[in-house]
Design a protein around this motif. Structure first.
Motif, mmCIF file in Angstrom:
data_model
loop_
_atom_site.group_PDB
_atom_site.id
_atom_site.type_symbol
_atom_site.label_atom_id
_atom_site.label_comp_id
_atom_site.label_asym_id
_atom_site.label_seq_id
_atom_site.Cartn_x
_atom_site.Cartn_y
_atom_site.Cartn_z
ATOM 1 N N GLU A 85 0.849 -1.196 0.000
ATOM 2 C CA GLU A 85 0.000 0.000 0.000
ATOM 3 C C GLU A 85 0.883 1.245 0.000
ATOM 4 O O GLU A 85 1.795 1.356 0.809
ATOM 5 C CB GLU A 85 -0.884 0.040 1.250
ATOM 6 N N VAL A 87 0.510 5.316 0.286
ATOM 7 C CA VAL A 87 -0.397 6.418 0.612
ATOM 8 C C VAL A 87 0.238 7.715 0.123
ATOM 9 O O VAL A 87 1.394 8.016 0.442
ATOM 10 C CB VAL A 87 -0.678 6.480 2.136
ATOM 11 N N SER A 89 -0.380 12.006 -0.785
ATOM 12 C CA SER A 89 -1.212 13.177 -0.507
ATOM 13 C C SER A 89 -1.936 13.609 -1.784
ATOM 14 O O SER A 89 -1.542 13.266 -2.887
ATOM 15 C CB SER A 89 -0.356 14.323 0.029
ATOM 16 N N THR A 90 -3.002 14.371 -1.587
ATOM 17 C CA THR A 90 -3.771 14.923 -2.699
ATOM 18 C C THR A 90 -3.832 16.442 -2.528
ATOM 19 O O THR A 90 -3.476 16.960 -1.464
ATOM 20 C CB THR A 90 -5.204 14.343 -2.725
ATOM 21 N N LEU A 95 -8.076 14.584 2.157
ATOM 22 C CA LEU A 95 -8.215 13.413 1.296
ATOM 23 C C LEU A 95 -6.837 12.836 0.982
ATOM 24 O O LEU A 95 -5.908 13.576 0.682
ATOM 25 C CB LEU A 95 -8.914 13.823 -0.004
ATOM 26 N N ARG A 96 -6.716 11.537 1.096
ATOM 27 C CA ARG A 96 -5.470 10.845 0.753
ATOM 28 C C ARG A 96 -5.761 9.753 -0.264
ATOM 29 O O ARG A 96 -6.791 9.100 -0.204
ATOM 30 C CB ARG A 96 -4.815 10.236 1.994
ATOM 31 N N ARG A 97 -4.818 9.581 -1.157
ATOM 32 C CA ARG A 97 -4.921 8.537 -2.177
ATOM 33 C C ARG A 97 -4.158 7.315 -1.689
ATOM 34 O O ARG A 97 -3.052 7.435 -1.164
ATOM 35 C CB ARG A 97 -4.318 9.059 -3.481
ATOM 36 N N GLU A 99 -2.844 3.512 -3.018
ATOM 37 C CA GLU A 99 -2.639 2.588 -4.130
ATOM 38 C C GLU A 99 -2.275 1.228 -3.543
ATOM 39 O O GLU A 99 -1.308 1.119 -2.790
ATOM 40 C CB GLU A 99 -1.526 3.077 -5.047
ATOM 41 N N ILE A 115 -6.845 1.607 -6.720
ATOM 42 C CA ILE A 115 -6.599 2.963 -6.225
ATOM 43 C C ILE A 115 -7.884 3.449 -5.567
ATOM 44 O O ILE A 115 -8.966 3.369 -6.151
ATOM 45 C CB ILE A 115 -6.172 3.910 -7.364
ATOM 46 N N GLY A 116 -7.751 3.929 -4.350
ATOM 47 C CA GLY A 116 -8.898 4.450 -3.618
ATOM 48 C C GLY A 116 -8.530 5.736 -2.909
ATOM 49 O O GLY A 116 -7.365 6.148 -2.899
ATOM 50 N N PHE A 117 -9.520 6.356 -2.314
ATOM 51 C CA PHE A 117 -9.304 7.606 -1.591
ATOM 52 C C PHE A 117 -9.890 7.475 -0.197
ATOM 53 O O PHE A 117 -10.963 6.905 -0.007
ATOM 54 C CB PHE A 117 -9.944 8.779 -2.345
ATOM 55 N N ARG A 119 -10.983 9.571 3.259
ATOM 56 C CA ARG A 119 -11.321 10.890 3.812
ATOM 57 C C ARG A 119 -10.856 10.938 5.252
ATOM 58 O O ARG A 119 -10.950 9.958 5.993
ATOM 59 C CB ARG A 119 -12.827 11.093 3.736
#
Length: 127
Positions: A85, A87, A89-90, A95-97, A99, A115-117, A119
């Motif tokens: 995984e 992690v 930043s966005t 919000l964090r991305r 993968e 890929i997810g986000f 909160r």
């Protein structure tokens, strides 16, 4: 009056056996390819389920993971799978991305990538 021969000659029998052998070889190759394809699709399905489980664990736990890369293993269908995984930043601070990549233990080939986000959990719990 000519004498009629009944049956096949040796050459005709050998040609017929050669044709049957070629047909069987082609059938066996086709079946082997189908089995290989089925196994790859099965592994990709398991890998995607593992990735979805990892993302669901973060969502349900209301995690706010740090910006780094983690890895570990998971067991599914009696086999071990490796997950990683990352992690990131966005542009949005809440919000964090994430993968998630899944590979089989015995291979480095990535079978699934999700890929997810996530909160950032709020301080107040919903009533």
């Amino acid at each position: 009056m000519s004498t009629g021969h009944k049956g096949f000659t040796l050459i005709e029998v050998l040609v017929a056996l050669a044709v049957v052998a070629i047909a069987f070889a082609a059938t066996m190759r086709s079946m082997a390819q189908s089995i290989d394809t089925t196994m790859v699709l099965r592994d990709k399905s398991y890998a995607l389920w593992i990735a979805q489980n990892r993302l669901a664990l973060h969502e349900l736990g209301q995690d706010w993971p740090s910006l780094d890369t983690r890895d570990g293993t998971a067991t599914m269908a009696g086999r071990e799978w490796r997950w990683q995984e990352k992690v990131i930043s966005t542009p949005l601070e809440n919000l964090r991305r994430i993968e998630i990549e899944i590979t089989a233990i015995e291979s480095d080939y990535v079978l699934a990538r999700l890929i997810g986000f996530l909160r950032k959990p709020s301080a107040k719990s919903p009533s």
